[in-house]
Design an enzyme around this catalytic site. Structure first.
Site, PDB file in Angstrom:
ATOM      1  N   GLN A  12      -3.037   3.098  14.767  1.00  0.00           N
ATOM      2  CA  GLN A  12      -2.006   3.638  13.866  1.00  0.00           C
ATOM      3  C   GLN A  12      -1.201   4.761  14.533  1.00  0.00           C
ATOM      4  OE1 GLN A  12      -3.679   5.114  10.196  1.00  0.00           O
ATOM      5  NE2 GLN A  12      -1.709   5.679   9.330  1.00  0.00           N
ATOM      6  N   HIS A  58      -4.109  14.041   0.642  1.00  0.00           N
ATOM      7  CA  HIS A  58      -4.238  13.152   1.808  1.00  0.00           C
ATOM      8  C   HIS A  58      -2.991  13.251   2.694  1.00  0.00           C
ATOM      9  CE1 HIS A  58      -5.125   9.581   4.215  1.00  0.00           C
ATOM     10  NE2 HIS A  58      -3.947   9.086   3.890  1.00  0.00           N
ATOM     11  N   GLU A  84      -9.809  12.622   7.574  1.00  0.00           N
ATOM     12  CA  GLU A  84      -9.719  13.956   6.974  1.00  0.00           C
ATOM     13  C   GLU A  84     -11.075  14.653   6.962  1.00  0.00           C
ATOM     14  OE1 GLU A  84      -7.260  13.819   3.131  1.00  0.00           O
ATOM     15  OE2 GLU A  84      -7.665  11.741   3.626  1.00  0.00           O
ATOM     16  N   LYS A 116      -3.607  -1.600   9.908  1.00  0.00           N
ATOM     17  CA  LYS A 116      -4.094  -1.838   8.554  1.00  0.00           C
ATOM     18  C   LYS A 116      -4.092  -3.316   8.197  1.00  0.00           C
ATOM     19  CE  LYS A 116      -2.887   2.796   7.224  1.00  0.00           C
ATOM     20  NZ  LYS A 116      -3.867   3.330   6.271  1.00  0.00           N
ATOM     21  N   THR A 160      -8.591  -5.568   4.025  1.00  0.00           N
ATOM     22  CA  THR A 160      -8.582  -4.669   2.864  1.00  0.00           C
ATOM     23  C   THR A 160      -9.623  -5.234   1.905  1.00  0.00           C
ATOM     24  OG1 THR A 160      -6.209  -4.274   3.142  1.00  0.00           O
ATOM     25  CG2 THR A 160      -7.171  -3.730   0.995  1.00  0.00           C
ATOM     26  N   ASP A 168       0.842  -1.198   0.000  1.00  0.00           N
ATOM     27  CA  ASP A 168       0.000   0.000   0.000  1.00  0.00           C
ATOM     28  C   ASP A 168       0.875   1.245   0.000  1.00  0.00           C
ATOM     29  OD1 ASP A 168      -2.528   1.228  -0.033  1.00  0.00           O
ATOM     30  OD2 ASP A 168      -2.406   1.635   2.111  1.00  0.00           O
ATOM     31  N   GLU A 224     -10.306   3.947   3.767  1.00  0.00           N
ATOM     32  CA  GLU A 224      -9.449   4.701   2.854  1.00  0.00           C
ATOM     33  C   GLU A 224      -9.895   4.379   1.438  1.00  0.00           C
ATOM     34  OE1 GLU A 224      -5.261   4.111   3.756  1.00  0.00           O
ATOM     35  OE2 GLU A 224      -5.377   5.676   5.304  1.00  0.00           O
ATOM     36  N   ASP A 240      -8.912   0.415   2.115  1.00  0.00           N
ATOM     37  CA  ASP A 240      -7.868   0.037   3.076  1.00  0.00           C
ATOM     38  C   ASP A 240      -8.356   0.434   4.477  1.00  0.00           C
ATOM     39  OD1 ASP A 240      -5.435  -0.514   4.309  1.00  0.00           O
ATOM     40  OD2 ASP A 240      -4.593   1.448   3.799  1.00  0.00           O
ATOM     41  N   ARG A 283      -7.349   4.175  13.223  1.00  0.00           N
ATOM     42  CA  ARG A 283      -6.512   5.383  13.394  1.00  0.00           C
ATOM     43  C   ARG A 283      -5.884   5.485  14.765  1.00  0.00           C
ATOM     44  NH1 ARG A 283      -5.580   6.255   8.260  1.00  0.00           N
ATOM     45  NH2 ARG A 283      -7.466   6.718   7.075  1.00  0.00           N
ATOM     46  N   GLU A 328      -9.306   4.014  -2.178  1.00  0.00           N
ATOM     47  CA  GLU A 328      -8.115   3.827  -3.011  1.00  0.00           C
ATOM     48  C   GLU A 328      -8.482   3.059  -4.283  1.00  0.00           C
ATOM     49  OE1 GLU A 328      -4.594   2.378  -1.077  1.00  0.00           O
ATOM     50  OE2 GLU A 328      -5.186   3.167   0.899  1.00  0.00           O
TER      51      GLU A 328
END
Ligand code: MN
Length: 417
Positions: free
Chosen positions: A236, A131, A359, A249, A253, A124, A197, A229, A233, A199
């Site tokens: 993370q 971002h 975000e 993560k 996925t 990834d 996420e 993904d 948070r 993607e």
């Protein structure tokens, strides 16, 4: 390019994701039968294993006696082109094969979809500039938003192929180490800041043994899927320094079921954005290698209507998948058919174009209000997230279908025995 007409009537609807121009590759089953390879056409699936068994394909060895597309990938670009041309011809309006192929069609509504490939490995990236700037601002402040390497290379990490799942798979909220900024010590608890996420996933179709150029890398890419993904948070934020994300993560996925081929997307190629810093020669753009693909994300609380929480475009990426693949190989790392490369979260410049709740809610400080009245900073149990994507042509579109997942509550303490 305009709409190519098919004898499958639903493929001629300008709103279908799967006109004859698209022909994406998937793996499906009906009523508990064994999974098999198929190609989407309108609201139907053509059983490609049946097409092969009927002797309608010109290849020496069978490729569709297995329920994944890796064997086709391994055959290489000439076979990819031959297969696509043949399917296009046989499904075109007026094709003489119509009567023979018609019994090989299954309505998509009756089919269960499976992973379209054996995922060899999963990498990834972090290649969306908006971002990276947004997350960097939140984690490190506006002065250090972009790490010093970011404008020089597509930053990435080696993820887990074992937890790549097909769209529709439920996603269990993980447990992990969490540490509040003002706490002295971490706790082990269910994730409280579970996120998506948005993607694109690039699927590598050809092997490499040693560094490849950007052009060579571009020719190695078989196709693309939508990719979510899932990201914890709070896990993370505590674990990511100094080696990057790990357990945050690793839970899951999700990918969409249809591999949209690079050939189908060819009319939608576009350039990467202008560069602040000149790239090293091995990473330089040699042509348009991004794609103009409109993307959106919806969030539906349990039993409620979905709200669109993000609209953006794949062309917002700073690095193309070809650049990512070239960089990945630059150390000599061998690449394998079935390698999956996540683009990195795709966010635009505007607030409504952000591809993650981190975000969109600015780290939970500005919760979103959904159309149903609920507020969200991060995902709650029972929420269903759905990604959609399509390249819009003149009277047709090249769609990806959907990539969705529903959040299940965390299990009781997994270590309490
Ligand atoms: Mn990611």
């Amino acid at each position: 390019m305009t709409l190519l007409k098919s004898w499958v009537a639903s493929a001629n609807n300008p709103d279908t994701d799967f006109p004859l121009n698209n022909l994406p590759y998937g793996v499906f089953s009906v009523g508990g039968d064994d999974p098999r390879c198929g190609v989407a056409i309108g609201d139907m699936i053509l059983d490609v294993q049946a097409v092969e068994e009927a002797g309608l394909l010109p290849f020496d060895a069978p490729m569709f006696d297995v329920p994944f597309w890796n064997e086709v990938m391994e055959e290489g670009p000439d076979t990819w082109a031959t297969l696509r041309t043949l399917l296009t011809t046989m499904l075109a309006e007026g094709a003489p094969e119509q009567a023979q192929l018609k019994p090989m069609l299954t309505p998509q509504a009756k089919a269960e979809m499976h992973l379209p490939l054996l995922v060899a490995e999963y990498t990834d990236f972090y290649a969306g500039k908006h971002h990276a700037e947004n997350v960097g601002t939140m984690f490190r402040g506006p002065e250090n938003a972009l790490p010093p390497n970011w404008l020089h290379m597509p930053v990435g990490y080696n993820g887990r192929a074992s937890s790549v799942v097909i769209s529709g798979t439920d996603i269990r909220r993980p447990w992990g180490q969490l540490k509040a900024p003002d706490a002295d010590a971490p706790i082990f608890a269910p994730c409280k800041r579970f996120d998506l996420e948005l993607e694109m996933g690039a699927i590598v179709g050809q092997p490499s043994d040693g560094p490849v150029t950007v052009d060579e890398a571009d020719a190695m890419i078989f196709g693309y899927v939508l990719l979510n993904d899932w990201s914890a948070r709070d896990i993370q934020a505590w674990e990511y320094q100094p080696l990057g994300p790990f357990q945050a993560k690793a839970t899951a996925t999700s990918i969409s079921p249809w591999i949209v081929t690079q050939a189908a997307l060819a009319p939608f190629r576009c350039n990467t954005p202008s560069r602040e810093k000149e790239l090293l020669p091995y990473l330089k753009d040699t042509g348009p290698m991004l794609y103009d693909i409109e993307l959106q994300v919806t969030l539906a609380p349990e039993g409620k209507q979905p709200t669109t929480i993000s609209r953006t475009n794949y062309k917002e990426m700073y690095y193309s998948s070809a650049q990512q693949l070239a960089h990945h190989s630059s150390s000599g790392c061998p690449m394998t058919p079935g390698d999956l490369l996540g683009s990195g979260t795709i966010s635009g410049a505007e607030k409504h174009q952000r591809g993650a709740l981190l975000e969109l809610s600015w780290g939970g400080k500005e919760p979103l209000t959904l159309d149903t009245g609920e507020q969200r900073s991060f995902l709650e149990d029972g929420d269903t997230l759905t990604l959609k994507g399509a390249a819009q042509g003149d009277g047709y579109r090249i769609g990806f279908g959907t990539c969705s997942g529903t959040i299940l509550p965390a299990l009781p303490d997994p270590y309490a025995r």
